[in-house]
Motif scaffolding. Structure first.
Motif, PDB file in Angstrom:
ATOM      1  N   GLY A 145     -19.778   6.217 -31.075  1.00  0.00           N
ATOM      2  CA  GLY A 145     -18.704   6.679 -31.957  1.00  0.00           C
ATOM      3  C   GLY A 145     -19.035   6.542 -33.424  1.00  0.00           C
ATOM      4  O   GLY A 145     -18.179   6.772 -34.288  1.00  0.00           O
ATOM      5  N   TYR A 146     -20.289   6.154 -33.769  1.00  0.00           N
ATOM      6  CA  TYR A 146     -20.677   6.001 -35.162  1.00  0.00           C
ATOM      7  C   TYR A 146     -20.662   7.370 -35.851  1.00  0.00           C
ATOM      8  O   TYR A 146     -21.167   8.354 -35.308  1.00  0.00           O
ATOM      9  CB  TYR A 146     -22.074   5.388 -35.275  1.00  0.00           C
ATOM     10  CG  TYR A 146     -22.138   3.923 -34.890  1.00  0.00           C
ATOM     11  CD1 TYR A 146     -20.989   3.149 -34.782  1.00  0.00           C
ATOM     12  CD2 TYR A 146     -23.375   3.322 -34.653  1.00  0.00           C
ATOM     13  CE1 TYR A 146     -21.067   1.813 -34.438  1.00  0.00           C
ATOM     14  CE2 TYR A 146     -23.456   1.977 -34.305  1.00  0.00           C
ATOM     15  CZ  TYR A 146     -22.288   1.234 -34.194  1.00  0.00           C
ATOM     16  OH  TYR A 146     -22.356  -0.085 -33.847  1.00  0.00           O
ATOM     17  N   ARG A 147     -20.099   7.366 -37.028  1.00  0.00           N
ATOM     18  CA  ARG A 147     -20.049   8.582 -37.828  1.00  0.00           C
ATOM     19  C   ARG A 147     -21.278   8.651 -38.717  1.00  0.00           C
ATOM     20  O   ARG A 147     -21.620   7.683 -39.394  1.00  0.00           O
ATOM     21  CB  ARG A 147     -18.780   8.630 -38.686  1.00  0.00           C
ATOM     22  CG  ARG A 147     -17.468   8.703 -37.895  1.00  0.00           C
ATOM     23  CD  ARG A 147     -16.288   8.492 -38.846  1.00  0.00           C
ATOM     24  NE  ARG A 147     -15.006   8.759 -38.231  1.00  0.00           N
ATOM     25  CZ  ARG A 147     -14.256   7.861 -37.584  1.00  0.00           C
ATOM     26  NH1 ARG A 147     -14.708   6.621 -37.431  1.00  0.00           N
ATOM     27  NH2 ARG A 147     -13.079   8.198 -37.092  1.00  0.00           N
ATOM     28  N   MET A 148     -21.914   9.796 -38.748  1.00  0.00           N
ATOM     29  CA  MET A 148     -23.090  10.030 -39.592  1.00  0.00           C
ATOM     30  C   MET A 148     -22.802  11.224 -40.500  1.00  0.00           C
ATOM     31  O   MET A 148     -22.218  12.225 -40.066  1.00  0.00           O
ATOM     32  CB  MET A 148     -24.318  10.309 -38.733  1.00  0.00           C
ATOM     33  CG  MET A 148     -24.630   9.221 -37.705  1.00  0.00           C
ATOM     34  SD  MET A 148     -25.135   7.664 -38.480  1.00  0.00           S
ATOM     35  CE  MET A 148     -26.761   8.136 -39.106  1.00  0.00           C
TER      36      MET A 148
ATOM     37  N   LEU B 202     -12.547  15.762 -44.452  1.00  0.00           N
ATOM     38  CA  LEU B 202     -14.000  15.620 -44.574  1.00  0.00           C
ATOM     39  C   LEU B 202     -14.543  15.069 -43.262  1.00  0.00           C
ATOM     40  O   LEU B 202     -14.499  13.858 -43.006  1.00  0.00           O
ATOM     41  CB  LEU B 202     -14.356  14.694 -45.739  1.00  0.00           C
ATOM     42  CG  LEU B 202     -15.861  14.497 -46.002  1.00  0.00           C
ATOM     43  CD1 LEU B 202     -16.530  15.819 -46.363  1.00  0.00           C
ATOM     44  CD2 LEU B 202     -16.080  13.464 -47.111  1.00  0.00           C
ATOM     45  N   ARG B 203     -15.017  15.961 -42.412  1.00  0.00           N
ATOM     46  CA  ARG B 203     -15.552  15.560 -41.118  1.00  0.00           C
ATOM     47  C   ARG B 203     -16.993  15.067 -41.268  1.00  0.00           C
ATOM     48  O   ARG B 203     -17.760  15.616 -42.066  1.00  0.00           O
ATOM     49  CB  ARG B 203     -15.552  16.754 -40.168  1.00  0.00           C
ATOM     50  CG  ARG B 203     -14.181  17.356 -39.895  1.00  0.00           C
ATOM     51  CD  ARG B 203     -13.368  16.480 -38.987  1.00  0.00           C
ATOM     52  NE  ARG B 203     -12.199  17.196 -38.458  1.00  0.00           N
ATOM     53  CZ  ARG B 203     -11.250  16.628 -37.747  1.00  0.00           C
ATOM     54  NH1 ARG B 203     -11.323  15.336 -37.474  1.00  0.00           N
ATOM     55  NH2 ARG B 203     -10.224  17.331 -37.314  1.00  0.00           N
ATOM     56  N   PRO B 204     -17.398  14.074 -40.498  1.00  0.00           N
ATOM     57  CA  PRO B 204     -18.815  13.678 -40.509  1.00  0.00           C
ATOM     58  C   PRO B 204     -19.664  14.792 -39.908  1.00  0.00           C
ATOM     59  O   PRO B 204     -19.188  15.614 -39.113  1.00  0.00           O
ATOM     60  CB  PRO B 204     -18.842  12.417 -39.652  1.00  0.00           C
ATOM     61  CG  PRO B 204     -17.620  12.501 -38.800  1.00  0.00           C
ATOM     62  CD  PRO B 204     -16.589  13.237 -39.603  1.00  0.00           C
ATOM     63  N   ASP B 205     -20.914  14.809 -40.303  1.00  0.00           N
ATOM     64  CA  ASP B 205     -21.820  15.828 -39.775  1.00  0.00           C
ATOM     65  C   ASP B 205     -22.088  15.610 -38.277  1.00  0.00           C
ATOM     66  O   ASP B 205     -22.259  16.572 -37.511  1.00  0.00           O
ATOM     67  CB  ASP B 205     -23.131  15.795 -40.571  1.00  0.00           C
ATOM     68  CG  ASP B 205     -24.064  16.928 -40.184  1.00  0.00           C
ATOM     69  OD1 ASP B 205     -24.862  16.729 -39.242  1.00  0.00           O
ATOM     70  OD2 ASP B 205     -23.973  18.004 -40.809  1.00  0.00           O
ATOM     71  N   HIS B 206     -22.106  14.337 -37.886  1.00  0.00           N
ATOM     72  CA  HIS B 206     -22.423  14.026 -36.488  1.00  0.00           C
ATOM     73  C   HIS B 206     -21.724  12.730 -36.102  1.00  0.00           C
ATOM     74  O   HIS B 206     -21.630  11.800 -36.897  1.00  0.00           O
ATOM     75  CB  HIS B 206     -23.941  13.871 -36.301  1.00  0.00           C
ATOM     76  CG  HIS B 206     -24.333  13.461 -34.915  1.00  0.00           C
ATOM     77  ND1 HIS B 206     -24.336  14.341 -33.849  1.00  0.00           N
ATOM     78  CD2 HIS B 206     -24.722  12.247 -34.411  1.00  0.00           C
ATOM     79  CE1 HIS B 206     -24.710  13.699 -32.756  1.00  0.00           C
ATOM     80  NE2 HIS B 206     -24.957  12.434 -33.066  1.00  0.00           N
ATOM     81  N   VAL B 207     -21.211  12.710 -34.874  1.00  0.00           N
ATOM     82  CA  VAL B 207     -20.625  11.490 -34.318  1.00  0.00           C
ATOM     83  C   VAL B 207     -21.393  11.157 -33.034  1.00  0.00           C
ATOM     84  O   VAL B 207     -21.491  11.981 -32.121  1.00  0.00           O
ATOM     85  CB  VAL B 207     -19.124  11.673 -34.004  1.00  0.00           C
ATOM     86  CG1 VAL B 207     -18.565  10.391 -33.383  1.00  0.00           C
ATOM     87  CG2 VAL B 207     -18.346  12.043 -35.256  1.00  0.00           C
ATOM     88  N   ASP B 208     -21.932   9.959 -32.977  1.00  0.00           N
ATOM     89  CA  ASP B 208     -22.696   9.549 -31.802  1.00  0.00           C
ATOM     90  C   ASP B 208     -21.756   9.476 -30.600  1.00  0.00           C
ATOM     91  O   ASP B 208     -20.744   8.748 -30.637  1.00  0.00           O
ATOM     92  CB  ASP B 208     -23.337   8.175 -32.058  1.00  0.00           C
ATOM     93  CG  ASP B 208     -24.331   7.804 -30.967  1.00  0.00           C
ATOM     94  OD1 ASP B 208     -23.879   7.612 -29.818  1.00  0.00           O
ATOM     95  OD2 ASP B 208     -25.534   7.714 -31.264  1.00  0.00           O
ATOM     96  N   PRO B 209     -22.036  10.232 -29.534  1.00  0.00           N
ATOM     97  CA  PRO B 209     -21.109  10.267 -28.390  1.00  0.00           C
ATOM     98  C   PRO B 209     -21.006   8.939 -27.658  1.00  0.00           C
ATOM     99  O   PRO B 209     -20.006   8.688 -26.965  1.00  0.00           O
ATOM    100  CB  PRO B 209     -21.724  11.352 -27.487  1.00  0.00           C
ATOM    101  CG  PRO B 209     -23.166  11.404 -27.865  1.00  0.00           C
ATOM    102  CD  PRO B 209     -23.215  11.068 -29.325  1.00  0.00           C
TER     103      PRO B 209
END
Length: 351
Positions: free
Chosen positions: A42-45, A32-39
């Motif tokens: 590294g926060y997973r969203m 289950l991958r996060p929709d977005h990872v802040d580059p």
């Protein structure tokens, strides 16, 4: 990011019934991958549309499915996913049976009481009798004895009895080897039900009683243990002895009446008249083959109460013993022993 559809890992975990650490683990495992990872941080969203998959993942893990299989399931179509769930359920069930048997063996070693050989039976015949009786067993936590099958051995027969308060069924068998002495005990119905397939494949079985279990020894010397239940099983003999006198007897073709009831409504009637007996359905009256005695009477039944007694009948014919429209009906049949079921009719004014 200001996308309103994206939420933090903590909020997503709370809504999905998971933990943030579990979500990070599932991300690293590629399930289950996060929709977005802040580059930068590294926060997973996660997207709210991922909640359904996250919930499904949690449920799959709750039934013990391994992550590689979960990944395969997510990549499958509906038919493939259903197959994988069925395979996991079978594995969990088999593991539970194995654990139960190991636990039973461990508990058995704590009990040094000797085993008492009751009798020897043909495995398929004993399995068939268990099937017939289990239709009348009850799953009732309030009365543990009704969750069981009462087994008794006498000088020339073994009997199995169960009741759900609406039906009372007792089946007698003639053993291959006669019992050495009388014995009685109530064993867990669900454990007997689980053992039926093994018993059916064994040419012969030997029943052995201990203080805590009834053991079914199979032909290969494997043993299936069924725990004896606490509590007092109803005195079914006194129930039969207290019945009103029989006023009508019907000897009917078992296949005909069972076939006719396959398309019957919730409630139906049986009528006895000078012309014999007939089945009363909403849109038809079916004359029943066989013999009938007694004056005009109509007795009404619920399909869920009577049909199991007929579908599990032995032999080619079945005997109905009536005592009036509001009294219990005895359904009897015989072949290598006999099967007797007590069935309650329903009130005509509720039809």
């Amino acid at each position: 990011m200001n996308d309103p559809d994206l939420i933090s890992i903590g909020s997503f975990a709370e809504r999905a019934g998971l933990t943030a650490s579990a979500l990070r683990y599932y991300d690293d495992a590629g399930v289950l991958r996060p929709d977005h990872v802040d580059p930068l941080t590294g926060y997973r969203m996660y997207s709210t549309c991922q909640l359904a998959q996250a919930t499904q993942l949690r449920q799959l893990r709750e039934i013990g499915m391994a992550l590689p299989v979960v990944r395969e399931l997510f990549e499958s179509d509906a038919a493939g996913a259903s197959r994988l769930i069925d395979e996991q359920l079978e594995k969990v069930t088999n593991d539970a049976f194995k654990a139960r048997d190991i636990a039973a063996a461990l508990k058995d070693k704590l009990n040094d009481s000797p085993r008492f050989v009751l009798c020897e039976l043909a495995g398929p015949v004993f399995a068939g009798a268990v099937d017939q009786i289990l239709a009348s067993a009850l799953d009732d936590t309030a009365d543990p004895a009704l969750n069981g099958v009462h087994i008794e051995t006498e000088a020339d027969a073994i009997s199995l009895t169960a009741t759900d308060r609406y039906r009372l069924a007792t089946r007698t068998l003639v053993p291959l080897r006669l019992p050495t002495s009388p014995w009685a005990g109530t064993v867990a119905a669900d454990e007997l039900r689980s053992a039926v397939q093994l018993i059916r494949r064994s040419p012969k079985v030997t029943l052995e009683a201990g203080d805590l279990t009834l053991d079914v020894r199979l032909s290969g010397d494997d043993v299936v243990q069924c725990h004896r239940l606490t509590g007092t099983f109803p005195d079914y003999r006194s129930v039969f002895a207290s019945l009103e006198p029989v006023t009508h007897r019907l000897i009917l073709d078992q296949r005909q009446i069972s076939s006719a009831l396959e398309h019957a409504p919730e409630k139906f009637g049986i009528r006895v008249s000078g012309f014999g007996s007939s089945l009363l359905l909403p849109d038809s009256v079916i004359a029943l083959d066989g013999a009938a005695t007694g004056p005009e009477i109509r007795v009404w039944f619920e399909l869920t109460t009577l049909y199991p007694a007929l579908s599990h009948a032995v032999g080619n014919e079945v005997m109905f013993e009536l005592r009036g429209p509001d009294h219990p009906v005895t359904v009897r049949c015989a072949d290598n022993g006999d099967l007797t079921t007590l069935v309650m009719p329903c009130r005509a004014d509720l039809l």
